[in-house]
Enzyme design. Structure first.
Site, short mmCIF file in Angstrom:
data_model
loop_
_atom_site.label_atom_id
_atom_site.label_comp_id
_atom_site.label_asym_id
_atom_site.label_seq_id
_atom_site.Cartn_x
_atom_site.Cartn_y
_atom_site.Cartn_z
N GLY A 12 7.71 -12.60 -37.69
CA GLY A 12 6.55 -13.31 -37.13
C GLY A 12 6.85 -14.71 -36.63
N ALA A 13 7.84 -14.82 -35.73
CA ALA A 13 8.32 -16.12 -35.25
C ALA A 13 7.24 -17.01 -34.64
CB ALA A 13 9.40 -15.91 -34.19
N GLY A 15 4.32 -17.60 -35.47
CA GLY A 15 3.30 -18.10 -36.39
C GLY A 15 3.38 -19.59 -36.67
N ALA A 86 4.97 -12.32 -41.27
CA ALA A 86 4.05 -11.79 -40.25
C ALA A 86 2.92 -11.03 -40.91
CB ALA A 86 4.81 -10.88 -39.29
N SER A 87 1.72 -11.40 -40.61
CA SER A 87 0.52 -10.73 -41.13
C SER A 87 -0.67 -11.43 -40.49
CB SER A 87 0.45 -10.89 -42.66
OG SER A 87 -0.36 -9.90 -43.24
N SER A 130 -0.65 -15.28 -50.67
CA SER A 130 -1.71 -16.28 -50.49
C SER A 130 -2.38 -16.53 -51.83
CB SER A 130 -2.76 -15.73 -49.50
OG SER A 130 -3.93 -16.52 -49.52
N TYR A 165 -9.78 -10.09 -45.67
CA TYR A 165 -8.48 -10.80 -45.59
C TYR A 165 -7.86 -10.95 -46.99
CZ TYR A 165 -5.00 -14.47 -45.21
OH TYR A 165 -3.83 -15.20 -45.34
N LYS A 169 -4.22 -9.35 -48.41
CA LYS A 169 -3.13 -10.11 -49.03
C LYS A 169 -2.79 -9.56 -50.42
CE LYS A 169 -1.23 -12.86 -47.20
NZ LYS A 169 -0.16 -12.61 -46.20
N VAL A 196 -3.51 -23.68 -45.37
CA VAL A 196 -2.41 -24.50 -44.87
C VAL A 196 -2.90 -25.38 -43.72
CG1 VAL A 196 -0.06 -24.46 -43.95
CG2 VAL A 196 -0.81 -22.67 -45.52
P1 NAP Z 1 -0.34 -17.11 -37.57
O1 NAP Z 1 0.08 -18.34 -36.90
O2 NAP Z 1 -1.53 -16.39 -37.02
O3 NAP Z 1 0.88 -16.11 -37.67
C1 NAP Z 1 0.72 -14.74 -37.90
C2 NAP Z 1 1.96 -14.03 -37.40
O4 NAP Z 1 1.86 -12.63 -37.69
C3 NAP Z 1 2.16 -14.16 -35.90
O5 NAP Z 1 3.52 -14.42 -35.65
C4 NAP Z 1 1.79 -12.77 -35.39
O6 NAP Z 1 2.49 -12.39 -34.22
C5 NAP Z 1 2.24 -11.90 -36.55
N1 NAP Z 1 1.61 -10.59 -36.50
C6 NAP Z 1 0.30 -10.29 -36.64
N2 NAP Z 1 0.12 -8.96 -36.48
C7 NAP Z 1 1.34 -8.42 -36.21
C8 NAP Z 1 1.82 -7.11 -35.94
N3 NAP Z 1 1.01 -6.05 -35.91
N4 NAP Z 1 3.16 -6.93 -35.73
C9 NAP Z 1 4.01 -7.99 -35.75
N5 NAP Z 1 3.61 -9.26 -35.99
C10 NAP Z 1 2.30 -9.47 -36.22
O7 NAP Z 1 -0.70 -17.36 -39.11
P2 NAP Z 1 -0.06 -18.28 -40.24
O8 NAP Z 1 -1.14 -19.16 -40.70
O9 NAP Z 1 1.22 -18.85 -39.82
O10 NAP Z 1 0.18 -17.19 -41.38
C11 NAP Z 1 1.48 -16.69 -41.69
C12 NAP Z 1 1.44 -16.02 -43.03
O11 NAP Z 1 0.99 -16.94 -44.02
C13 NAP Z 1 0.50 -14.82 -43.13
O12 NAP Z 1 1.11 -13.87 -43.97
C14 NAP Z 1 -0.74 -15.41 -43.81
O13 NAP Z 1 -1.49 -14.44 -44.49
C15 NAP Z 1 -0.07 -16.38 -44.76
N6 NAP Z 1 -0.94 -17.47 -45.25
C16 NAP Z 1 -1.48 -18.34 -44.36
C17 NAP Z 1 -2.28 -19.37 -44.83
C18 NAP Z 1 -2.89 -20.40 -43.91
O14 NAP Z 1 -3.76 -21.15 -44.33
N7 NAP Z 1 -2.45 -20.49 -42.65
C19 NAP Z 1 -2.52 -19.50 -46.21
C20 NAP Z 1 -1.94 -18.60 -47.09
C21 NAP Z 1 -1.15 -17.57 -46.59
P3 NAP Z 1 1.81 -12.41 -32.75
O15 NAP Z 1 2.15 -13.73 -32.15
O16 NAP Z 1 2.44 -11.29 -32.03
O17 NAP Z 1 0.33 -12.25 -32.96
#
Ligand code: NAP
Length: 353
Positions: A12-13, A15, A86-87, A130, A165, A169, A196
């Site tokens: 998931g680069a 992200g 990636a999620s 998470s 969501y 997780k 985050v």
């Molecule tokens: P983000 O910027 O939306 O990144 C999500 C990534 O997942 C993107 O690279 C996206 O790729 C990829 N993805 C989604 N569906 C996919 C699929 N079907 N196949 C391949 N790649 C897919 O979100 P983030 O905030 O950085 O979150 C990253 C991780 O941290 C997730 O696991 C999230 O649950 C976890 N997390 C986030 C937070 C927060 O507050 N941000 C808190 C706790 C945990 P595309 O560019 O192709 O869509």
């Protein structure tokens, strides 16, 4: 482990969090393999190619989709460490919770870990879980011994229809532990971050983190915010935690990654102090009773209001401080920096009354 020379896979680069993890790895001189859903969407990873060009590490991009079995095999070749991030993190921006959030999270984790099982070089897997995997609704805080969620807690109440969501997780994390226990070649460390915040390396992320801040700028919260609280953490601390989870041989189990708690009202007050009257930041907290009456009009179900409003929540991050050596940044500063960045990138606009 020959971790300095073996490539490291980050899924998931594009992200928000992954970009910081990849930047840190590249700056430490690592070879990073990373996946994107579509290699033709060059703008979504241009920032990483730029960082790679200026750092001592090297970056190799692969195409992979969470929903396709075997999709991650090529990217994983020769890797000793796999960081699976990636999620979908979608707060309101989805149509079908099962297809848009739950299936990519759970099936995706299974697909990535099946690739790990086929790739003999892998020794350590880090899964980005998470805090949502430690509790389902804010009211669950009442069942904790010290008014804090910690790594011993699990979300047992979310479902496909209630809190999808968090359900995605916790089920993905449970799948990861189940698959880890079924073998003995690779260890698993789960990183469980709070909400985050902090500057993004890309303006293109659709992360729920951005969605949360957009709601402060688009007038949705002008009349008042619900009595709700968030655990919050800076994105750079989350990246540090992932690197520690990947490289520290003593890292073990799950790690709550949280710099503190703020209520939605406190978040609004901090933003108002820094950005002044140009935005419709909330001034008030509305009573839970108001959301019981009018919540459904604003998209809050009756059960969500009942179980999540009026219960301050706190997270115990001591394990991450002791075992991973994380020194948490000030979360107020993270909030302000993130909002400033969204403004600079044109993601949120100045409010014209
Ligand atoms: P983000 O910027 O939306 O990144 C999500 C990534 O997942 C993107 O690279 C996206 O790729 C990829 N993805 C989604 N569906 C996919 C699929 N079907 N196949 C391949 N790649 C897919 O979100 P983030 O905030 O950085 O979150 C990253 C991780 O941290 C997730 O696991 C999230 O649950 C976890 N997390 C986030 C937070 C927060 O507050 N941000 C808190 C706790 C945990 P595309 O560019 O192709 O869509």
């Amino acid at each position: 482990m020959n971790t300095k020379t073996a490539p490291i896979l980050v899924t998931g680069a594009t992200g928000y969090i992954a970009s910081w993890v990849i930047k840190q790895l590249l700056e430490k001189g690592h070879t990073v393999h990373t996946t994107v859903r579509d290699l033709n969407k060059k703008k979504s990873f241009a920032h990483l190619e730029k960082i790679a060009a200026q750092s001592s590490g090297s970056l190799q991009l692969f195409q992979a989709n969470l929903l396709e079995a075997n999709s991650f095999d090529t990217a994983m070749q020769g890797c000793e460490i796999v960081i699976h991030m990636a999620s979908p993190f979608l707060v309101t921006n989805y149509k079908d919770a099962v297809k848009d959030i739950i299936e990519p999270a759970i099936i995706g984790t299974e697909n990535v870990l099946n690739s790990v099982n086929r790739t003999d070089s892998v020794r350590r897997v880090v899964v980005t879980s998470s805090i949502a995997s430690t509790y389902g609704d804010a009211i669950d805080i009442q069942h904790t011994a010290h008014n804090q969620f910690d790594e011993s807690h699990w979300n047992t109440t979310s479902s496909e229809t209630h809190q999808p969501y968090p359900y995605s997780k916790v089920m993905a994390e449970r799948k990861a532990w189940e698959m880890q226990k079924a073998q003995n070649r690779w260890s698993l460390v789960c990183v469980n971050p709070a909400l985050v915040l902090g500057p993004s390396l890309t303006a293109m992320t659709k992360s729920g983190s951005v969605e949360v801040l957009e709601q402060f700028a688009n007038g949705m919260t002008l009349a008042g915010v619900p009595p709700m609280w968030n655990g919050i953490v800076d994105v750079r601390d989350v990246a540090d935690a992932h690197l520690e989870a990947a490289f520290n041989p003593n890292a073990e189990g799950r790690y709550i990654i949280s710099g503190g708690t703020l209520s939605l009202l406190e978040m609004g007050q901090i933003l108002r102090r820094h950005f002044g009257p140009k935005f419709p930041f909330p001034r008030n907290q509305l009573p839970k009773a108001a959301f019981k009456l009018f919540g459904p009009l604003a998209g809050f179900s009756k059960s969500f209001v009942e179980l999540n409003m009026g219960y301050p929540i706190y997270f115990n991050a001591d394990k991450s401080k002791k075992e991973l050596g994380i020194h948490y940044r000030n979360i107020e500063a993270s909030l302000v920096e993130h909002f400033q960045q969204l403004l600079d990138d044109g993601v949120v606009k100045k409010y014209i009354p």
